[in-house]
Structure formats: C-alpha cells, structure tokens
Motif scaffolding. Structure first.
Motif, short mmCIF file in Angstrom:
data_model
loop_
_atom_site.label_atom_id
_atom_site.label_comp_id
_atom_site.label_asym_id
_atom_site.label_seq_id
_atom_site.Cartn_x
_atom_site.Cartn_y
_atom_site.Cartn_z
N VAL A 1 1.00 -1.22 -0.12
CA VAL A 1 0.07 0.01 -0.01
C VAL A 1 0.76 1.08 -0.02
O VAL A 1 1.62 1.58 0.86
CB VAL A 1 -1.05 -0.10 1.16
N SER A 2 0.85 2.07 -1.02
CA SER A 2 1.95 3.16 -1.19
C SER A 2 1.29 4.43 -0.51
O SER A 2 2.25 5.31 -0.72
CB SER A 2 2.05 3.34 -2.78
N ASP A 3 -0.12 4.60 -0.47
CA ASP A 3 -0.55 5.66 -0.18
C ASP A 3 -1.72 5.45 1.01
O ASP A 3 -2.33 4.67 0.84
CB ASP A 3 -1.24 6.39 -1.31
N ILE A 4 -1.42 6.50 2.12
CA ILE A 4 -2.56 6.15 3.02
C ILE A 4 -3.86 6.53 2.80
O ILE A 4 -4.80 6.12 3.52
CB ILE A 4 -2.16 7.30 4.39
N THR B 1 2.53 11.19 6.65
CA THR B 1 1.87 9.83 6.26
C THR B 1 2.82 8.84 6.69
O THR B 1 4.04 9.05 7.35
CB THR B 1 1.28 9.77 4.96
N TYR B 2 2.55 7.69 6.34
CA TYR B 2 3.52 6.53 6.77
C TYR B 2 4.47 6.17 5.78
O TYR B 2 4.04 6.54 4.43
CB TYR B 2 2.82 5.27 7.48
N GLY B 3 5.48 5.14 6.03
CA GLY B 3 6.26 4.77 4.81
C GLY B 3 7.36 5.75 4.53
O GLY B 3 7.79 6.73 5.27
N TYR B 4 8.19 5.29 3.55
CA TYR B 4 9.53 6.14 3.24
C TYR B 4 9.44 7.14 2.22
O TYR B 4 8.61 6.90 1.07
CB TYR B 4 10.73 5.27 2.91
N GLN C 1 23.95 16.73 1.32
CA GLN C 1 23.57 16.64 2.54
C GLN C 1 22.24 15.54 2.64
O GLN C 1 21.54 15.52 1.97
CB GLN C 1 23.30 18.10 3.19
N PRO C 2 21.98 14.95 3.82
CA PRO C 2 21.09 14.18 3.78
C PRO C 2 19.78 14.90 4.53
O PRO C 2 20.02 16.07 5.00
CB PRO C 2 21.32 13.06 5.12
N ILE C 3 18.45 14.67 4.29
CA ILE C 3 17.34 15.29 4.88
C ILE C 3 16.79 14.38 6.15
O ILE C 3 17.04 13.35 6.21
CB ILE C 3 16.47 15.55 3.85
N THR C 4 15.79 15.17 6.90
CA THR C 4 15.27 14.53 7.84
C THR C 4 13.72 13.70 7.35
O THR C 4 13.57 12.63 7.91
CB THR C 4 14.76 15.61 8.85
N ASP C 5 12.99 14.29 6.60
CA ASP C 5 11.88 13.77 6.13
C ASP C 5 11.46 14.61 4.81
O ASP C 5 12.01 15.56 4.50
CB ASP C 5 10.65 13.71 7.14
N TYR C 6 10.28 14.27 3.96
CA TYR C 6 9.79 14.90 2.92
C TYR C 6 8.42 14.45 2.82
O TYR C 6 7.90 13.52 3.39
CB TYR C 6 10.92 14.88 1.64
N TRP C 7 7.78 15.48 1.89
CA TRP C 7 6.44 15.34 1.57
C TRP C 7 6.19 14.10 0.92
O TRP C 7 5.05 13.42 1.25
CB TRP C 7 6.06 16.48 0.96
N TRP C 8 6.72 13.42 -0.21
CA TRP C 8 6.35 12.48 -0.84
C TRP C 8 7.51 11.58 -1.07
O TRP C 8 8.60 11.68 -0.68
CB TRP C 8 5.85 12.97 -2.34
#
Length: 711
Positions: free
Chosen positions: A471-474, A673-676, A704-711
């Motif tokens: 499941v790719s999308d909440i 949302t969940y996932g990477y 540089q690495p990032i912390t999280d992202y929208w998609w």
C-alpha cells in the motif's frame, strides 16, 4: 523480457513436445487401466502446458511481482522434467507394446520413475477421505489452525497496525471492530464446514499446512522482514534472500506432510493444533495492552482544523492589487518556445518585463512554495512540517506581511494544497482566507477493514508476495471515510490534495480555473495581494479546456488563462493600478539547468511599447517578495534584492537545490503519512553567470541528507 521476438517461442518447445507425447499416448491402443487412471491425459497436459508458459510470459513481461522473476528458471526446469518424463513414458510404452501388444499394456508396464504422470489425483483424494473419527473430533483437528491464522492476519495484525498509525487514519477503531469480529466468527463457521466436507488424511494434511503457514507468518513478521517492513513501504530485499525465504515457506509444510505420511503419526496433527493455540495465546495476551493504550484517549469522528478557502478566488480589488500567478512547472524555456510561435506576444505583453535568466533555488513545489512565500528556505536538518512553521513565523515573513498589512493590503493564497504553502495553521494572522473547519467522518467499514488488512497481509506473507499487498498511499485506506461537511469533503481534503481542491471551492486545474475566470471577476474595496497557484505545465498536462497530451498545449492554455484575466482587469478598470506577476514555483525539476522558473512582471502604472527581456545574471526566484515590496513603494532592503536592483553587471553567486535519492544516505520517512520518502538528500549546485552556460554534469557543491519529506 526473458526472450523476445522469434525467440519467445523457445520456452514453449518442451511444452509442445509434452502435449504431443500425451496425444500419442492417448491414441495408442493401450490397456484400459492406463486410460482409466488418467481419463483426460490430453486435457491435463494441455492445461499444464498453457499454464506454465503463461506464467513465464506474465512474469517476464510485467513489472508487477518483479521479485517473482527469480523463479522463472524453476518453471523452466519443471517444464523440462515434465518433458523428460512424458518422453520416457512414451518410449517405454512403445517398447513394451511392440514386445507384447499395446492392448495388453498395463500401468505396471510403465516405469515407476515416470509413472506419476498417470497419477490420478482425484482418486487419491477420494481414498484419503476415509475417516472413522466423529464429526466433533474432525472439527477439533482443523478449528485451532484456521482460527489462529485468521486471528493473526485479520484481528491482531489489523489492530496492531491501526493503533501504531492511529493518527494517520481518519476512521476510528469502532469502525473496524465489528468486521474483524465477523471475520473471526466466519473462521469458526469455516472450520465446521471444512470438517464436514474434508476427512481423513486430507483433513490432517490441511491442518498441518495451515498450522505451518501460521507459524511461518509469525516468524516472518517477528524476525524475517528485516528492513522491508515499516507500515507499508516498498521492498528493497535482495533477490537471493527472496528465494531463500520462499523455499523456506515451501519446505516446512512439505517436510511435515511427508513425515506424517511416512510415519502415519498423528502427533504432527496435534502439534499443528498446539502451535496454533500457542500463537493465539501469545498474541491474545498482547491484545489487552494494545487496546488499553490505543483507547486511552476518547476517539471521535468529529475533526477540526484550518485550511485555505477558495470562496473569493476570483475577487480583485477596485483600488490596488498585487496579483501573483504561480503556474506550476512553467519553465522559462516553455515561454521562449511560446514566443517563437507567437511573436505577437511581444506587443501583447508590452507593459511586462520578461526575466529570462532567473534561477529557482528549489526544484520541487513542496519546498519552493514556502520559500517563495516567506523568503525562508526549507531547513532539512529538522522535520519538514517544523521547518514550514518556522518559515511562516520567521523575521523575514513577519516583516513582509506586516509591512504590506500596515499599508492596507489583505493577503489571500489559493492553492491545491495547504501543505505545499506551508500549512494553513501557520498562516493564521497573515492570510485572510485561512478558515476553520469542523466536520464528522462517515466510514464504510467493510472496504476500510479490507484495505487495512492488506497492510497486515503485507507484514506476514513471504517476501515474494509482499508486492501484492503493498500500500503506497495512506489515502488508499482512508478513501472509504468521507465527511458530512457542507463541501462534501473527502477524508483527505484537509491534507490538501489537488483532486479535492475543487470541492473546497478552490479551482486548481487549468480548465477549472479558466471556467472560474470566464464566470467573471468581482471587486472589493480592500487592497489585495493575491497568490494563485494552479496546475500550469505540470503533468498531466491541462489546457484551458481540459487534459491534453503536449506541454505546448498546456503552455498555450496557461497563456489564454492569463490573457483572459488581464482582459477582464482592463474591462473593470483595475489593470493600471495592479502589479501583475506571472511566475512558477520551479522549472521542469529534472535537473538544475532546467530549474529556471518563468517570471513576467508588470509594476502598477507601468506602460510600454514592447515587452522588455531582462537577462540580468544575478536574479533569484527568492527575490520575488522584496520585488513585491519594491512595487508597492515599501522598504525591501531587509529582505535582499528586488529584481529592479539588478542589471547585467551584477555579480552574484547563485545556488540551486535538487532533491535526490542517494544510497549512501539512510532512507527517511514521509512527513505527513507512513512509509519512506522517495528522496533522502539534497545536492546544492552553485554557479556564476548565465544558467544556460552550465551543463548537466556539473558537480554539486554540497551533498546533505534530509530529515523527512512530503512524498
């Protein structure tokens, strides 16, 4: 593909030989016992041939179940083994038939090593169905394995997933509880039905297999998933591990069944029930704590928050306007292509300045929009949502919005997503059309439960089948939960998706926006600064009339929208006292050399004979906010350069930030949302001069690495 063109027939050759052998064997005048043992040898062989060949072609030609491609060699081997046995059986029959007579041939004349080809599966099932046990005892054999299997996958598994991700789901636990209990009850009923229909060894085999699979499922989830599991993210499992994992799942029940057959030992049946009972106890013991922790706070179907409202999207000021069109993905090169085919545009936009050497520092909407609207770049060292909050509360944002508001301007932002702009709750006090909402969700329980169960299955099944339940999308789970609000909002509306923007009164797609413009602009006495973000040249392409195939059709549609808007501004007499800016959030986003966002600007009161092309090499997209202040006669120096401060002699190093996935950095979660996320890092590219002079292979100045992202 495994084989393409004329070679695609190669895997079918052994299957065709098998079929020919079966046909020959069938037409030989062999003894009745051979033909009776396998009543339809041609049909069986034909089905197996077509089935195996279809499996190969589907596996090799499809992106679905990519991990299953590792098993093509095994299918091919099975085909050749079948071929060998068919040929040996045929040769043996012909040899024996010539010695005695074909009619005298019996099954015993066929070599034991290949005799399984004429094995009557249904006769064996019938033979093994004999049972002296009572009906209740048969129920006892199968009940615990089936109930344990269903409890793990559809009760405990779904509950654990729900409470682990409760904040992401729009439905409440009471919506899925009845369906999960119904599944558990159905497993009991199914056990009674199976015990009635299946008996003897067949029932024992089934009990052993289900018990084995239930145990393997528990082991898979607890120990074997490794990095492949976080509530539904995609797989990155090595192919060798997928194969080992698959054969483990095959070997365990097969070995147990073989031992049971050889030893005729009922102990394995008792072990299957014992393992099932133990798993129910283990997971059942954890269930109360899961429920107590998850339900410690009262759940409600009523939700509230803030979002951008589109009710006044087509209203302009009769006094003074700053109107900023943000047409998504409108690359400078797109407009230059448009000018080549529409040279009359130089006269049509005679009051405008075209900046053809601008650089958008951000190459994606979600980090470009907050940057444009606040002058504060996304801080990727902290969570994305926190960075947005900091940007809207920064000194730069406070200075810009308070300066304009003190001068009498009211701000409105219209976009398909509040999050793209930085989150509506962060804009309170700055943006007028941030409104509070409250609504109640209504959930379709059964499809919601099934979609959540898909995630549960994803956790428990072997690696090779995980893609089936990925499941790719909440929103896949939330889509059956809807609101009763006056806007008939979907459950995901307040997350700000473009699909639901129209339901909030927000026209985002080019054709929707054009329809709104054609209905006529209205006026208010307030001085307005309006930011309007629409589909622009983002895929899928839309013109002013609907979806199209070509980006140039989308560009043409964007310019028709712009032309009609200007025509109406002139018609109602507010064109001259309006600052009008046509820009984009970013360029094409495929690389830094295509990141140049379109910028056309007409300061209020400006007139000209022909559109001016400004190629000043130091212009940045983040200069937009200082330029707006400059156009309204307000101080802007605190925020940096205005477009009008720069000329061809300006020396300025410019930077473009490109988001990428780099395997040397760890994966990062999605922020909402969940996932990477599909990205995990950014590359900065710095250069002087004209952006056109730089090549794609330019080395980044920073990674540089990032912390999280929208998609």
């Amino acid at each position: 593909m495994f084989l393409t063109g004329p070679l695609a027939i190669v895997p079918a050759i052994p299957l065709m030989i098998v079929l020919i052998c079966a046909i020959v064997f069938y037409i030989l005048p062999v003894g009745k016992d051979i033909k009776n043992v396998q009543k339809y040898p041609v049909l069986y062989s034909f089905i197996s041939c077509v089935g195996a060949y279809t499996i190969i072609l589907n596996i090799e030609s499809s992106n679905f179940m990519r991990s299953s491609k590792a098993f093509v060699p095994y299918v091919v081997i099975a085909m050749f083994v079948s071929l060998l046995c068919e040929v040996l059986a045929l040769v043996e029959a012909i040899r024996k038939g010539r010695e005695k007579s074909f009619k005298a041939l019996t099954l015993d004349d066929v070599d034991k090593k290949v005799r399984f080809i004429y094995f009557d599966f249904f006769e064996l099932i019938k033979k093994n169905n004999a049972d002296e046990r009572s009906y209740i005892k048969r129920v006892g054999v199968i009940l615990l394995p089936i109930v344990s299997f269903v409890f793990m996958y559809f009760v405990f598994g779904t509950y654990e997933l729900y409470f682990s991700n409760m904040a992401e789901f729009k439905f409440i636990f009471a919506d899925i509880l009845p369906v999960s209990l119904l599944f558990l009850f159905a497993s009991v009923v199914l056990s009674f039905l199976i015990a009635f229909a299946i008996k003897g060894r067949n029932l024992d085999y089934l009990s052993i297999v289900i018990g084995s699979l239930t145990l393997l499922s528990y082991i898979q989830c607890a120990f074997l998933n490794g990095n492949t599991f976080i509530q539904g993210e995609s797989l990155s499992t090595p192919m060798w591990l997928i194969q080992i994992n698959f054969w483990l799942w095959v070997a365990v029940p097969v070995v147990f069944c073989i031992i049971y057959k050889k030893k005729n030992n009922k102990l394995f049946v008792k072990i299957a029930s014992g393992v099932a009972a133990a798993l129910i106890v283990i997971q059942g013991a954890a269930l109360p704590a899961l429920l107590i922790n998850g339900l410690s706070e009262k759940q409600t179907k009523t939700h509230s928050g803030y979002h951008l409202d589109g009710a006044k999207q087509f209203e302009v000021s009769s006094e003074e306007n700053v109107i900023v069109f943000i047409m998504d993905t409108f690359f400078t090169g797109h407009f230059e292509d448009y000018l080549e085919t529409h040279p009359e545009a130089y006269d049509k936009y005679s009051d405008f300045i075209f900046y053809d050497n601008i650089v958008s520092e951000a190459t994606g909407t979600t980090h470009a929009m907050p940057y444009m609207l606040t002058t504060r770049p996304v801080d990727f060292t902290i969570p994305f949502m926190e960075s947005n909050k900091n940007a809207w509360n920064s000194e730069e944002a406070n200075f810009f919005y308070s300066s304009m508001q003190d001068d009498g301007y009211t701000f409105r932002i219209f976009s398909d997503s509040d999050i793209y702009c930085g989150g509506a709750e962060n804009m309170i006090g700055k943006i007028e059309n941030v409104v509070e909402y409250e609504f109640t969700y209504q959930t379709e329980s059964f499809p919601t439960f099934l979609s959540l169960s898909s995630l549960s299955l994803y956790r428990y099944v072997p690696h090779i089948f995980k893609e089936v339940f990925y499941v790719s999308d909440i929103n896949y789970i939330n889509k059956f939960t809807k609101s009763d609000s006056v806007h008939t909002l979907n459950a995901s509306d307040h997350d700000g998706t473009s699909e639901t923007s129209a339901e909030r009164g927000m026209a985002f797609y080019n054709d929707d926006y054009y329809d709104g413009v054609m209905n006529g602009l209205t006026t208010t006495d307030e001085k307005l600064c309006i930011f309007t973000h629409i589909q622009g040249v983002h895929e899928p392409y839309y013109s002013e009339r609907g979806e199209v195939q070509s980006y140039m059709d989308a560009v043409g549609g964007c310019m028709k929208i712009f032309d009609e808007y200007i025509r109406q501004l002139k018609e109602i007499g507010v064109y001259d006292n309006s600052t009008i800016i046509l820009t984009s959030d970013h360029g094409i986003s495929i690389g830094f050399t295509d990141s140049a966002a379109l910028v056309l600007i007409k300061p209020a009161g400006k007139t000209g004979d022909k559109m001016v092309v400004d190629s000043s090499p130091g212009v940045l997209h983040s200069d937009l906010i200082p330029t707006i202040l400059d156009c309204t006669g307000l101080p802007h120096e605190n925020l940096g350069y205005s477009f009008f401060d720069l000329d061809e002699n300006t020396k300025r190093t410019r930077k473009i930030r490109v988001l990428k996935y780099d395997p040397k950095f760890p994966r990062v979660p999605k922020c909402n949302t969940y996932g990477y996320s599909v990205v995990n890092s950014y590359y900065d590219y710095t250069f002087d001069g004209n952006w056109r002079e730089n090549e794609y292979d330019m080395e980044p100045s920073d990674e540089q690495p990032i912390t999280d992202y929208w998609w």
